[in-house]
Design a protein around this motif. Structure first.
Motif, mmCIF file in Angstrom:
data_model
loop_
_atom_site.group_PDB
_atom_site.id
_atom_site.type_symbol
_atom_site.label_atom_id
_atom_site.label_comp_id
_atom_site.label_asym_id
_atom_site.label_seq_id
_atom_site.Cartn_x
_atom_site.Cartn_y
_atom_site.Cartn_z
ATOM 1 N N VAL A 197 -27.746 -31.086 23.428
ATOM 2 C CA VAL A 197 -28.693 -30.018 23.939
ATOM 3 C C VAL A 197 -28.099 -29.447 25.249
ATOM 4 O O VAL A 197 -27.429 -30.211 26.184
ATOM 5 C CB VAL A 197 -29.909 -30.321 23.876
ATOM 6 N N ASP A 198 -28.421 -28.248 25.579
ATOM 7 C CA ASP A 198 -28.275 -27.650 27.111
ATOM 8 C C ASP A 198 -29.328 -28.112 27.850
ATOM 9 O O ASP A 198 -29.194 -28.060 29.208
ATOM 10 C CB ASP A 198 -27.856 -26.307 26.828
ATOM 11 N N ASN A 199 -30.537 -28.183 27.397
ATOM 12 C CA ASN A 199 -31.893 -28.153 28.309
ATOM 13 C C ASN A 199 -32.961 -28.980 27.323
ATOM 14 O O ASN A 199 -32.715 -29.148 26.232
ATOM 15 C CB ASN A 199 -32.460 -26.806 28.504
ATOM 16 N N MET A 242 -19.757 -29.544 25.525
ATOM 17 C CA MET A 242 -20.242 -28.474 24.905
ATOM 18 C C MET A 242 -21.216 -27.723 25.678
ATOM 19 O O MET A 242 -22.146 -28.218 25.780
ATOM 20 C CB MET A 242 -20.293 -28.856 23.521
ATOM 21 N N TYR A 243 -21.082 -26.445 25.861
ATOM 22 C CA TYR A 243 -22.332 -25.587 26.447
ATOM 23 C C TYR A 243 -22.296 -24.460 25.366
ATOM 24 O O TYR A 243 -21.601 -24.087 24.783
ATOM 25 C CB TYR A 243 -21.770 -25.270 27.667
ATOM 26 N N GLY A 244 -23.671 -24.134 25.544
ATOM 27 C CA GLY A 244 -23.984 -22.869 24.983
ATOM 28 C C GLY A 244 -23.733 -22.664 23.653
ATOM 29 O O GLY A 244 -23.542 -21.528 23.139
ATOM 30 N N LYS A 245 -23.863 -23.688 22.802
ATOM 31 C CA LYS A 245 -23.871 -23.701 21.400
ATOM 32 C C LYS A 245 -24.964 -24.117 20.812
ATOM 33 O O LYS A 245 -25.564 -25.112 21.230
ATOM 34 C CB LYS A 245 -22.714 -24.677 21.123
ATOM 35 N N LEU A 305 -23.168 -31.132 40.915
ATOM 36 C CA LEU A 305 -23.442 -32.383 41.725
ATOM 37 C C LEU A 305 -25.003 -32.959 41.085
ATOM 38 O O LEU A 305 -25.792 -31.844 40.644
ATOM 39 C CB LEU A 305 -23.373 -32.402 43.133
ATOM 40 N N TYR A 306 -25.198 -34.310 41.176
ATOM 41 C CA TYR A 306 -26.564 -34.763 41.320
ATOM 42 C C TYR A 306 -27.416 -33.722 42.061
ATOM 43 O O TYR A 306 -27.181 -34.079 43.296
ATOM 44 C CB TYR A 306 -26.742 -35.938 41.194
ATOM 45 N N LYS A 318 -25.480 -33.023 32.123
ATOM 46 C CA LYS A 318 -24.748 -31.734 31.455
ATOM 47 C C LYS A 318 -25.306 -30.433 32.137
ATOM 48 O O LYS A 318 -24.226 -29.652 32.408
ATOM 49 C CB LYS A 318 -25.226 -31.782 30.282
ATOM 50 N N THR A 319 -26.446 -30.235 32.434
ATOM 51 C CA THR A 319 -26.770 -29.019 32.937
ATOM 52 C C THR A 319 -26.600 -29.005 34.511
ATOM 53 O O THR A 319 -26.045 -27.856 34.946
ATOM 54 C CB THR A 319 -28.536 -29.034 33.001
#
Lengths: 461, 311
Positions: free
Chosen positions: A352-354, A443-446, B85-86, A226-227
């Motif tokens: 989650v984003d992180n 989904m990002y930043g939520k 990318l990874y 995701k990240t």
């Protein structure tokens, strides 16, 4: 299907090539092997040291009764400290002298030691003496006293030595509690509660550890995709479900590989470790007890070697556990439990984003796992309780709790219900996770909460 | 005209938010189709629907005339706006993996990648980890991965972001080359000058609806204002006095021989021919053109208009 295989392959390869995996795989067995070999080595190191023990014997009965061994030498110093004026032994001086001589310890046998059936002697030293030395002294002295009392009594009753031997042979009694469990067919098998406890404990704990370790590996993998924003490229080629299931299976294979390597490497290390470290190991030589057991006791009264019996019993008990069964169920519950929790970990990863945001969703995952460990402790003591039953049926704790019950023997019906429920729940959980996952990964930043997750679950696709 | 892609009355709702409302677009084959719109208008959702990443609540998507299905996945190449990318994986290994996921065999992917890496002169990156590459370098690799399986439909979402002008130009040439080879390209961007440069068709999406679609010059002509630029050799003062009721002079630029003026017509009924006729009387005309608005102006104008309508 082909694409899922590609994903599995990547997930597997990228992880087993990691330095951390290789290090863990090597360190794990080293640690296990060290834990298994260390006690023996330590014991041996301690006993290697040659020790001289000074003896002050007020009774004058014992000196020759405490035999020397390869590492122990007893010297009678009673005369040096006999004070003719007070007609007693100067123990204070003897203690002071202990500093300046090469004696390891001072053994003080007071008059009172032989006056009752429970005698007390003192062993004075600067360092805490080990168990073997203490046992050597007490065993030798007990033997000597028993012999004296026996011959006195024999004389009193006019018995010959032969009579005494005969009586002792007849009287000598020994009760061993051998636990035997019945299997479903009513056939008996020998079992050992201790061995079952140890194996159950190890299995339960390993499952807990593996589910946590590899579950969070899935979670981190999802977060990484995701990240790094690679996920959108991938889901334009494969379905989100394929990506998720590929990752879950790939990580499972990593786990199984590591487990297998640990088992094999530990076995190899322990085998060779013992050979190398203990090549001159001979229990007869260094264990002071065996001197007595071997020479006096056995020959005289023909009492069966207690040690040998114990070993035989332990040996039987160790092999009374059906290892094939334990390993089969271990693999089943490991895979089942892992799949159930990995799906939950995948949900968290997609939401989650992180990694720092994962905390708020970890509770529903860690709570049942930790509960499983707590219940496990109870189950070990009482595998047949209703607590054990219910927690080995509920899928969230069954992988841990049932694994503890299995070495004790579990009714087939319980096993079937537990396994069936586990399969149903991981299939359901995977389906549930897939629905949230396919929305979450894009989904990002939520800031996401449980309500939001539920909304995602209800999205049509 | 054949269409590579048609969407029909697409509707997509997220909880309380309508992301796409009755969106129909028609993308002609072998063209570059600009998909424009402000942030949050619904472009990415539409692109994801075309890529079958999400499904529409209502409406249909046709690929080469057939309802779109998973068998079309290998015919589409997608370069998302949020791309990565990874980081820990080696460039070559990763490119191979992603191409294989698109359905290429390992050998074909390897062969194709070798060719592209040579073309971009980046063979030395093959064994590097992605985290060692700069953003622009990673973008190049991603571009290769997107086009390697020879898709007939390519979707580029902000392809030029992160590129320096030299590499952006290189990429533009590659995109035009792809079009010449028959690929259809959907191109989503905020950079209007690049739209003017390479797009054949445009569609504008604002607030979940399509508000404009058409051939780019047609669109620009439709939104053209009545401003003309005329270069001529003659007498400026006569023009200024005789025709001042019909137009307004915006700008005058005098060279040695020529005069360049910009005029705005006051009377909407006048055509270009009428203006030309008048000017012919006053001198030699060396240039005459009607100002086409920049796409940027069209964009701002249409978005502004539709916003005021919906408010």
């Amino acid at each position: 299907m082909n694409k899922v295989l590609l994903i599995i392959k990547r997930e597997f390869n990228s992880r087993v090539k990691k330095r951390s995996f290789i290090i863990m795989t090597i360190l794990g067995p080293l640690l296990f092997a060290a834990l298994m070999i260390a006690p023996i080595v330590l014991m041996r190191l301690e006993d290697d040291e040659f020790k001289k023990v000074a003896v002050i014997d007020e009774t004058g009965m014992f000196f020759n009764s405490i035999p020397n061994t390869k590492y122990l030498q007893f010297e009678n110093v009673s005369l040096q400290y006999y004070d003719n004026l007070t007609t007693s032994y100067n123990l204070t001086k003897a203690k002071e002298d202990l500093k300046n001589t090469d004696y390891y310890a001072l053994l003080y046998i007071p008059h009172t030691a032989v006056q009752t059936n429970i005698g007390v002697v003192q062993l004075i030293s600067f360092r805490q003496p080990n168990m073997a030395l203490k046992l050597h002294i007490s065993n030798s002295m007990e033997k000597k006293l028993e012999d004296i009392k026996l011959s006195t009594k024999a004389q009193e009753f006019g018995l010959t030595e032969e009579d005494v031997t005969n009586i002792l042979t007849v009287v000598n009694t020994r009760i061993d509690v051998v636990t035997t469990t019945l299997d479903e067919k009513g056939e008996e098998k020998q079992s050992s509660t201790e061995i079952a406890m140890i194996i159950g404990y190890i299995c339960g704990f390993l499952i807990y550890m593996f589910v946590f370790m590899y579950g969070s590996m899935v979670m981190r993998g999802v977060i990484e995709e995701k990240t790094s924003r690679i996920v959108e490229v991938i889901v334009s080629s494969v379905k989100p479900f394929q990506l998720m299931i590929g990752k879950i299976i790939g990580v499972a294979l990593v786990g199984l590989t590591q487990f297998l390597l640990w088992v094999v490497l530990t076995f190899v290390l322990v085998f060779f470790g013992q050979k190398i470290l203990l090549k001159d190991y001979n229990p007869e030589k260094f264990n002071p007890n065996s001197v007595i057991v071997g020479s006096t006791l056995d020959n005289q009264y023909n009492v069966p070697d207690e040690k040998a019996l114990k070993y035989e019993e332990a040996f039987k008990a160790v092999f009374s556990v059906n290892y094939l069964q334990v390993i089969t169920f271990f693999l089943f519950y490991f895979i089942g439990g892992y799949l159930l929790y990995a799906a939950m970990f995948a949900i968290v990863g997609s939401a989650v984003d992180n990694e720092t945001d994962t905390q708020q969703f970890m509770l529903p995952i860690s709570l049942p796992l930790i509960l499983g460990i707590i219940v496990m402790m109870q189950v070990i003591n009482n595998p047949a309780s209703s607590l054990s039953y219910w927690f080995s049926i509920i899928p969230f704790t069954s992988p841990i709790v049932m694994m503890v019950r299995i070495p004790f023997g579990v009714p087939i019906a319980d096993l079937i219900i537990s396994m069936l429920l586990l399969v149903i729940s991981f299939v359901f959980m995977t389906w549930f996770a897939a629905k949230i996952y396919r929305v979450g990964i894009l989904m990002y930043g939520k800031k996401v909460n449980y309500k939001e997750l539920w909304k995602w679950f209800k999205y049509k696709n | 005209m054949k269409h590579a892609l048609i969407t029909e009355n697409i509707e997509k709702r997220f909880a309380n938010h309508l992301a796409l409302d009755d969106v129909s677009i028609q993308v002609p084959e072998a063209s570059i189709y600009g998909l424009l719109g402000p942030n949050g208008a619904g472009k990415t959702t539409l692109i994801r629907i075309i890529n079958q990443i999400t499904a529409p609540d209502k409406g249909k998507v046709y690929f080469n005339g057939e309802p779109i299905s998973s068998k079309h996945i290998s015919l589409i190449g997608y370069l998302p706006e949020e791309r990565g990318l990874y980081k820990k994986m080696k460039v070559g290994e990763q490119a191979l993996y992603l191409c294989q996921l698109k359905g290429l065999s390992r050998q074909d992917a390897l062969k194709g990648l070798k060719k592209w890496f040579e073309k971009f002169e980046i063979q030395s990156w093959w064994d590097k980890k992605v985290e060692e590459l700069s953003k622009g370098m990673a973008q190049k690799v991603q571009f290769i991965i997107t086009v390697l399986h020879n898709p007939t439909l390519l979707i580029f979402d902000e392809p030029f972001s992160g590129f320096d002008p030299i590499n952006a130009n290189l990429l533009k040439q590659e995109i035009l080359e792809l079009k010449r080879n028959g690929a259809t390209i959907i191109f989503s961007t905020h950079n209007m000058s690049s739209v003017e440069e390479i797009c054949d068709y445009v569609a504008l999406i604002n607030r979940s609806r399509k508000v404009l679609e058409g051939e780019i010059n047609e669109v620009r002509t439709n939104y053209a204002s009545n401003i003309y630029e005329i270069q001529f050799e003659g007498f400026l003062n006569i023009i200024e006095t005789s025709l001042s009721h019909e137009y307004k002079i915006l700008k005058v630029e005098k060279n040695l021989k020529d005069t360049i003026i910009e005029i705005e017509l006051l009377n909407n009924n006048l055509t270009s021919n009428d203006i030309l006729k008048r000017f012919l009387e006053f001198g030699n005309i060396s240039m005459f053109r009607r100002y086409l608005p920049k796409m940027e102006d069209v964009f701002i104008k249409v978005v502004g208009e539709t916003n005021s309508l919906t408010e």
